[in-house]
Structures are given as structure tokens and as C-alpha cells.
Design an enzyme around this catalytic site. Structure first.
Site, short mmCIF file in Angstrom:
data_model
loop_
_atom_site.label_atom_id
_atom_site.label_comp_id
_atom_site.label_asym_id
_atom_site.label_seq_id
_atom_site.Cartn_x
_atom_site.Cartn_y
_atom_site.Cartn_z
N CYS A 1 30.77 7.08 20.23
CA CYS A 1 31.59 5.16 19.91
C CYS A 1 31.67 5.55 20.96
CB CYS A 1 33.23 6.43 18.77
SG CYS A 1 33.85 6.94 19.94
N ARG A 2 32.63 4.69 21.53
CA ARG A 2 33.08 3.53 22.15
C ARG A 2 33.10 4.42 23.44
NH1 ARG A 2 37.38 0.54 25.38
NH2 ARG A 2 36.44 -1.37 26.07
#
Length: 109
Positions: free
Chosen positions: A61-62
Site C-alpha cells: 500500500c502507501r
């Protein structure tokens, strides 16, 4: 929580990106499968259709929080899954290629 460093990923490793659509469109790892966390349980079948049966799923993810949730869920389903430590922020900082929704150079939101 099983984790892996971005530097340990090899070309061809199966990568699952669980960020939202706007983040994906701005920039993602080429070749990654995109299933946003908000839709993951409903779309789980898409992963099982394309994930390697005898390989590992690298979840990104981020920064690592959302991917950790999905990694735990996948482990409960018996999938060999690991969280990519630091997520796309570390991916981009390491100089790994990031492409946008059109396949052009992208950036991480």
C-alpha cells in the site's frame, strides 16, 4: 506479521496493491494486481484466479498499514502472504519504477 523489504523483492514476484483507485492511477508498480482495501473481501476471488498457487503474495500500500491488514486476512485464508515494509513510498524512494494508469512515469500519492 510476515514482512519483506522492498530491496528483497525480485522481478517477477507477485505484487498485490491494495491502495485506492486515485492512488493507483497516480502511480503503481508495473505488473501489480490492484484490488483496493475497500473492495478486497468482495473481490477476493480475483486474487485467487491469478495468484501463484505455490508462490508468495507480496502485499503493498502507501506505507504498510492497509497492506498489513490484507496480509493478515490472507494468512488466515491459508495464503502465503507478506507485507511489503514501507510500501510504495519506500518502493519509489528505492528507485523502483512507478507508472501511472496510462503506463507513463507516475508518482506515489
Amino acid at each position: 506479521m510476515p514482512t519483506v523489504e522492498v530491496s528483497d523483492l525480485k522481478d517477477g514476484d507477485f505484487l498485490l496493491d491494495v491502495r485506492e483507485d486515485d492512488e493507483w492511477q497516480a502511480g503503481h508498480a508495473a505488473g501489480a494486481l490492484h484490488i483496493p482495501l475497500s473492495e478486497f473481501v468482495a473481490r477476493y476471488g480475483e486474487l485467487t484466479e491469478v495468484a501463484p498457487q505455490d508462490g508468495r503474495v507480496h502485499v503493498i500500500c502507501r506505507s504498510g498499514g492497509r497492506s498489513a491488514q490484507v496480509t493478515m486476512y490472507l494468512a488466515q485464508q491459508g495464503v502465503d502472504a507478506v507485507n511489503v515494509d514501507g510500501g510504495m513510498q519506500v518502493w519509489a524512494a528505492a528507485g523502483r519504477p512507478v507508472v501511472d494508469g496510462k503506463g507513463e512515469p507516475g508518482h506515489v500519492l
